[in-house]
Design a protein around this motif. Sequence first.
Motif, PDB file in Angstrom:
ATOM      1  N   ASN A   3       1.056  -1.352   0.413  1.00 32.15           N
ATOM      2  CA  ASN A   3      -0.531  -0.246   0.022  1.00 32.15           C
ATOM      3  C   ASN A   3       0.725   1.688   0.200  1.00 32.15           C
ATOM      4  O   ASN A   3       2.348   1.592   0.555  1.00 32.15           O
ATOM      5  N   SER A   4       0.350   2.334  -0.845  1.00 28.76           N
ATOM      6  CA  SER A   4       1.319   3.312  -1.069  1.00 28.76           C
ATOM      7  C   SER A   4       0.564   4.580  -0.822  1.00 28.76           C
ATOM      8  O   SER A   4      -1.189   4.561  -1.362  1.00 28.76           O
ATOM      9  N   ASN A   5       0.056   4.780   0.520  1.00 27.37           N
ATOM     10  CA  ASN A   5      -1.206   6.172   0.855  1.00 27.37           C
ATOM     11  C   ASN A   5      -0.535   7.618   1.744  1.00 27.37           C
ATOM     12  O   ASN A   5       1.058   8.035   1.591  1.00 27.37           O
ATOM     13  N   SER A   6      -0.686   8.432   0.488  1.00 28.09           N
ATOM     14  CA  SER A   6      -0.441   9.715   0.938  1.00 28.09           C
ATOM     15  C   SER A   6      -1.207  10.815   1.817  1.00 28.09           C
ATOM     16  O   SER A   6      -3.179  10.584   1.365  1.00 28.09           O
ATOM     17  N   ARG A   7      -0.435  11.360   2.477  1.00 26.51           N
ATOM     18  CA  ARG A   7      -1.772  12.735   3.439  1.00 26.51           C
ATOM     19  C   ARG A   7      -0.745  13.697   3.799  1.00 26.51           C
ATOM     20  O   ARG A   7       0.024  14.321   3.569  1.00 26.51           O
ATOM     21  N   TYR A   8      -2.212  14.710   3.196  1.00 29.35           N
ATOM     22  CA  TYR A   8      -1.482  15.846   3.679  1.00 29.35           C
ATOM     23  C   TYR A   8      -3.286  16.880   4.951  1.00 29.35           C
ATOM     24  O   TYR A   8      -4.204  16.586   4.595  1.00 29.35           O
ATOM     25  N   TYR A   9      -2.882  18.117   4.953  1.00 29.32           N
ATOM     26  CA  TYR A   9      -3.258  18.365   6.082  1.00 29.32           C
ATOM     27  C   TYR A   9      -2.886  19.583   6.156  1.00 29.32           C
ATOM     28  O   TYR A   9      -0.858  20.066   6.427  1.00 29.32           O
ATOM     29  N   LYS A  10      -3.379  20.850   6.838  1.00 30.52           N
ATOM     30  CA  LYS A  10      -2.647  22.558   7.236  1.00 30.52           C
ATOM     31  C   LYS A  10      -3.785  22.619   7.983  1.00 30.52           C
ATOM     32  O   LYS A  10      -4.822  22.633   8.631  1.00 30.52           O
ATOM     33  N   SER A  11      -2.648  22.266   9.060  1.00 31.15           N
ATOM     34  CA  SER A  11      -3.427  23.705  10.416  1.00 31.15           C
ATOM     35  C   SER A  11      -3.027  24.617  10.510  1.00 31.15           C
ATOM     36  O   SER A  11      -2.198  25.034  10.932  1.00 31.15           O
ATOM     37  N   PHE A  12      -4.457  25.142  10.625  1.00 30.09           N
ATOM     38  CA  PHE A  12      -4.232  26.477  11.410  1.00 30.09           C
ATOM     39  C   PHE A  12      -4.802  27.779  12.357  1.00 30.09           C
ATOM     40  O   PHE A  12      -5.153  28.858  12.699  1.00 30.09           O
ATOM     41  N   ARG A  13      -5.719  26.880  12.971  1.00 28.95           N
ATOM     42  CA  ARG A  13      -6.546  27.269  13.755  1.00 28.95           C
ATOM     43  C   ARG A  13      -6.557  27.181  15.256  1.00 28.95           C
ATOM     44  O   ARG A  13      -6.220  26.015  15.422  1.00 28.95           O
ATOM     45  N   HIS A  14      -6.061  27.690  15.931  1.00 31.63           N
ATOM     46  CA  HIS A  14      -5.516  27.941  17.220  1.00 31.63           C
ATOM     47  C   HIS A  14      -6.780  27.901  18.804  1.00 31.63           C
ATOM     48  O   HIS A  14      -7.658  28.510  18.186  1.00 31.63           O
ATOM     49  N   PHE A  15      -6.524  26.356  19.151  1.00 33.59           N
ATOM     50  CA  PHE A  15      -7.423  26.717  20.408  1.00 33.59           C
ATOM     51  C   PHE A  15      -6.985  26.064  22.140  1.00 33.59           C
ATOM     52  O   PHE A  15      -5.667  25.523  21.949  1.00 33.59           O
ATOM     53  N   VAL A  16      -7.239  27.267  22.503  1.00 30.66           N
ATOM     54  CA  VAL A  16      -6.895  26.542  23.800  1.00 30.66           C
ATOM     55  C   VAL A  16      -8.495  25.815  24.621  1.00 30.66           C
ATOM     56  O   VAL A  16      -9.328  26.122  25.031  1.00 30.66           O
ATOM     57  N   GLY A  17      -8.042  25.195  24.908  1.00 29.70           N
ATOM     58  CA  GLY A  17      -9.314  24.169  25.496  1.00 29.70           C
ATOM     59  C   GLY A  17      -9.918  23.181  23.942  1.00 29.70           C
ATOM     60  O   GLY A  17      -9.588  23.422  23.143  1.00 29.70           O
ATOM     61  N   LYS A  18     -10.768  23.887  24.613  1.00 31.92           N
ATOM     62  CA  LYS A  18     -11.671  23.493  23.054  1.00 31.92           C
ATOM     63  C   LYS A  18     -12.096  24.983  22.228  1.00 31.92           C
ATOM     64  O   LYS A  18     -13.260  25.380  21.614  1.00 31.92           O
ATOM     65  N   GLN A  19     -11.918  26.282  22.588  1.00 34.99           N
ATOM     66  CA  GLN A  19     -12.559  27.881  22.287  1.00 34.99           C
ATOM     67  C   GLN A  19     -10.932  27.522  21.657  1.00 34.99           C
ATOM     68  O   GLN A  19     -10.206  28.069  21.323  1.00 34.99           O
ATOM     69  N   LEU A  55      -5.017  39.091  13.225  1.00 39.93           N
ATOM     70  CA  LEU A  55      -4.286  38.894  13.681  1.00 39.93           C
ATOM     71  C   LEU A  55      -2.557  38.944  13.034  1.00 39.93           C
ATOM     72  O   LEU A  55      -1.392  39.330  13.078  1.00 39.93           O
ATOM     73  N   HIS A  56      -3.131  37.573  12.362  1.00 40.16           N
ATOM     74  CA  HIS A  56      -1.872  37.035  11.242  1.00 40.16           C
ATOM     75  C   HIS A  56      -1.199  37.051  11.886  1.00 40.16           C
ATOM     76  O   HIS A  56       0.482  36.202  11.615  1.00 40.16           O
ATOM     77  N   ASN A  57      -1.140  35.940  13.321  1.00 46.62           N
ATOM     78  CA  ASN A  57       0.010  36.272  13.814  1.00 46.62           C
ATOM     79  C   ASN A  57       0.247  34.376  14.121  1.00 46.62           C
ATOM     80  O   ASN A  57       0.196  33.736  15.288  1.00 46.62           O
ATOM     81  N   ASN A  58      -0.399  33.810  13.913  1.00 47.01           N
ATOM     82  CA  ASN A  58      -0.827  32.126  13.722  1.00 47.01           C
ATOM     83  C   ASN A  58      -0.315  31.641  13.405  1.00 47.01           C
ATOM     84  O   ASN A  58       0.591  31.991  12.370  1.00 47.01           O
ATOM     85  N   VAL A  59      -0.001  29.865  14.025  1.00 44.27           N
ATOM     86  CA  VAL A  59       1.056  29.658  13.462  1.00 44.27           C
ATOM     87  C   VAL A  59       0.545  28.435  12.148  1.00 44.27           C
ATOM     88  O   VAL A  59      -0.991  27.651  12.343  1.00 44.27           O
ATOM     89  N   ILE A  60       0.877  27.820  10.948  1.00 44.97           N
ATOM     90  CA  ILE A  60       0.561  27.247  10.414  1.00 44.97           C
ATOM     91  C   ILE A  60       1.775  26.462   9.764  1.00 44.97           C
ATOM     92  O   ILE A  60       2.627  26.685   9.349  1.00 44.97           O
TER      93      ILE A  60
END
Length: 362
Positions: free
Chosen positions: A55-71, A79-84
């Motif tokens: 099997n050859s599996n390719s996976r991709y994601y982009k994380s950019f939404r910050h959470f503290v707990g579920k908030q 403010l454009h200071n999120n980590v991506i």
Amino acid sequence: MKFTVRIILTITIFLLFIRSNTFAQGCVAIRSTGGICTMDEHPDSTNANGYWLFNSNSRYYKSFRHFVGKQEQFQRITLHNNVINKVYTQDLTLTRVLNNRWSLSVVLPVADNSRSQVNSGTRFSTHSFGIGDIHLAGYVWLFNPAKAKNWNVQAGLGIKFATGNYNYQDYFLNAATGVRTLGAVDQSIQLGDGGTGITAEINAYYNVTHRFGFYGNVYYLASPKDVNGVPRSVNPASATAIATTGDVLSVPDQFLIRFGASLVVNKFDFSLGVRDDCLPVKDLVGGNDGFRRPGYIIAAEPGVTYRIGKSVSLYGYAPIAIIRDRTQSVPDIRATQLTGTFTHGDAAFADYVVNVGITFKF
């Protein structure tokens, strides 16, 4: 009665996906996934000599939404200071099906990761590329396939080796001085965790009809090692971070729970399930020191598989996040007790993950 769906021609391959993928849906660095497993055919009792699966599996994601707990911390994007984080992983899995009860597999992950962050108003990126942690496991069907024809349960036990570089380094920008400093990249894009782990799995299916059935998976990675000694940050650690052990990286446990249903239409298998990927606050075995971003992601997981003859399957899956929760870590709890000020770190999450791949039987 046989399942007609062949995500991978045998349910064994879905086990591979569960343990093979470095599935981090954001800064919560979860290195495991049940990426591809739903209905499948009954264990093959006619092939006494066994066979191979690749099997050859390719996976991709982009994380950019910050959470503290579920908030969600909406201001980070404003403010454009999120980590991506952008993560691409290629998982190569080879399985030897020995007979209708036993199988062995080995998984080789290769990752290409990047992390964009802001320093003093200036955005810069760090990267990592290379082989991740290799996994070797054995599996057995608990019930005789000749008697349990509409359902079965498979148990797996394996070892995750510390083959991935857990101290991958790149250059960090100090925007105030313009100086670039070489240091370990963030934990979320490291290629490995630096610890040898034990994996345990339970995988099950139940066939209602020859077109409709249910699946379920439970996976746990136990990491006895406490910390790997890699600094949490390229910047000098604070006294509080040192006192709470948050200045070095943890080697955490991980677990996954998945369940859902699948429907066959001609050569297509359409599935829909729910999955919970979790990096726990505390480990089952060993210490809980070191920096980690514990949390969990509950996602809806639609998928489709197309079968080409009896030996090839193409598939695509896209877990869509419903609940994202960055839980309070042990260093967070210790810092709260030490300083008297409530401490709860954040983490960046993705909205969805894309898994596409192909499987061959030979």
